[in-house]
Design a protein around this motif. Structure first.
Motif, PDB file in Angstrom:
ATOM      1  N   UNK A  32      52.633  43.535  38.194  1.00 31.24           N
ATOM      2  CA  UNK A  32      51.579  42.990  38.054  1.00 31.24           C
ATOM      3  C   UNK A  32      51.400  41.498  38.539  1.00 31.24           C
ATOM      4  N   UNK A  33      52.648  40.931  38.290  1.00 30.74           N
ATOM      5  CA  UNK A  33      52.828  39.371  38.451  1.00 30.74           C
ATOM      6  C   UNK A  33      52.910  39.228  40.113  1.00 30.74           C
ATOM      7  N   UNK A  47      45.127  41.899  41.011  1.00 32.22           N
ATOM      8  CA  UNK A  47      45.397  43.204  40.441  1.00 32.22           C
ATOM      9  C   UNK A  47      44.401  44.109  40.398  1.00 32.22           C
ATOM     10  N   UNK A  48      44.822  45.331  39.791  1.00 29.90           N
ATOM     11  CA  UNK A  48      43.956  46.659  39.926  1.00 29.90           C
ATOM     12  C   UNK A  48      42.656  46.533  39.528  1.00 29.90           C
ATOM     13  N   UNK A  49      42.026  45.693  38.465  1.00 26.64           N
ATOM     14  CA  UNK A  49      40.745  45.503  38.250  1.00 26.64           C
ATOM     15  C   UNK A  49      39.923  44.977  39.332  1.00 26.64           C
ATOM     16  N   UNK A  50      40.521  44.191  40.318  1.00 28.28           N
ATOM     17  CA  UNK A  50      39.815  43.588  41.311  1.00 28.28           C
ATOM     18  C   UNK A  50      39.691  44.537  42.515  1.00 28.28           C
ATOM     19  N   UNK A  51      40.215  45.704  42.459  1.00 32.14           N
ATOM     20  CA  UNK A  51      40.404  46.491  43.819  1.00 32.14           C
ATOM     21  C   UNK A  51      38.918  47.306  43.752  1.00 32.14           C
TER      22      UNK A  51
END
Length: 183
Positions: free
Chosen positions: A29-30, A41-45
């Motif tokens: 993640x970092x 991160x995956x939430x912003x994809x």
């Protein structure tokens, strides 16, 4: 025997599997998040996420606070601090304009930036990322230059200088409409 508390345990090899997976997940993640490379991160994809500018947040919080006051509700301290922060960094404000006028202007600007397209010499179509849209709306002043915008938002360097200048012109014209009186 468990490796917990074992002074001879070797980090990584003797750690329980769940800790190894947790450390690997944290490291990945970092490594993934880098605003200069538009890597988040995956939430912003997800395409349905709308990133808001400080000005948009300020208007939303102000409207919500007025609504709460009309209902005789007290605002939480965290709410007031957030509102104060958003107002402090809101460059697009005009107390003479109605909230809806500001919301419309900001939505129009965000729409124009979101739909901005520039074709490269090799035929590739370039567009602004949601992060860039919000960052541009946050940083802009009427005298923001291309070099300053690229220094503050390094991912813009992928655009030709003329395209960044065109983007800044869109923001300048909106900002002038917002801050000018009697428009």
């Amino acid at each position: 025997m468990s490796s917990y508390g074992d002074p001879n345990a070797q980090p990584g090899r003797d750690q329980p599997v769940s800790n190894q997976q947790s450390n690997a997940k944290t490291a990945s993640i970092t490594a993934v998040e880098n605003a200069a490379e538009l890597s988040f991160g995956p939430d912003f994809g997800e395409k349905d996420i709308q990133i808001l500018s400080n000005a948009q947040v300020a208007v939303i919080l102000q409207m919500s606070a007025q609504s709460a006051l009309m209902r005789d509700e007290e605002l939480h301290d965290v709410y007031r601090k957030t509102q104060k922060y958003a107002e402090r960094f809101n460059t697009m404000k005009n107390p003479e304009k109605e909230h809806q006028e500001l919301v419309d202007e900001l939505d129009n600007l965000q729409g124009a930036l979101t739909t901005f397209r520039k074709e490269t010499e090799d035929g590739k179509v370039m567009e602004l990322h949601g992060f860039e849209v919000a960052a541009l709306m946050n940083l802009v002043a009427t005298d923001t230059m291309v070099e300053e915008a690229v220094a503050l938002i390094p991912s813009l360097s992928r655009f030709p200088e003329s395209a960044v200048d065109e983007i800044l012109d869109l923001i300048r014209s909106t900002m002038i409409r917002i801050v000018s009186f009697g428009s």
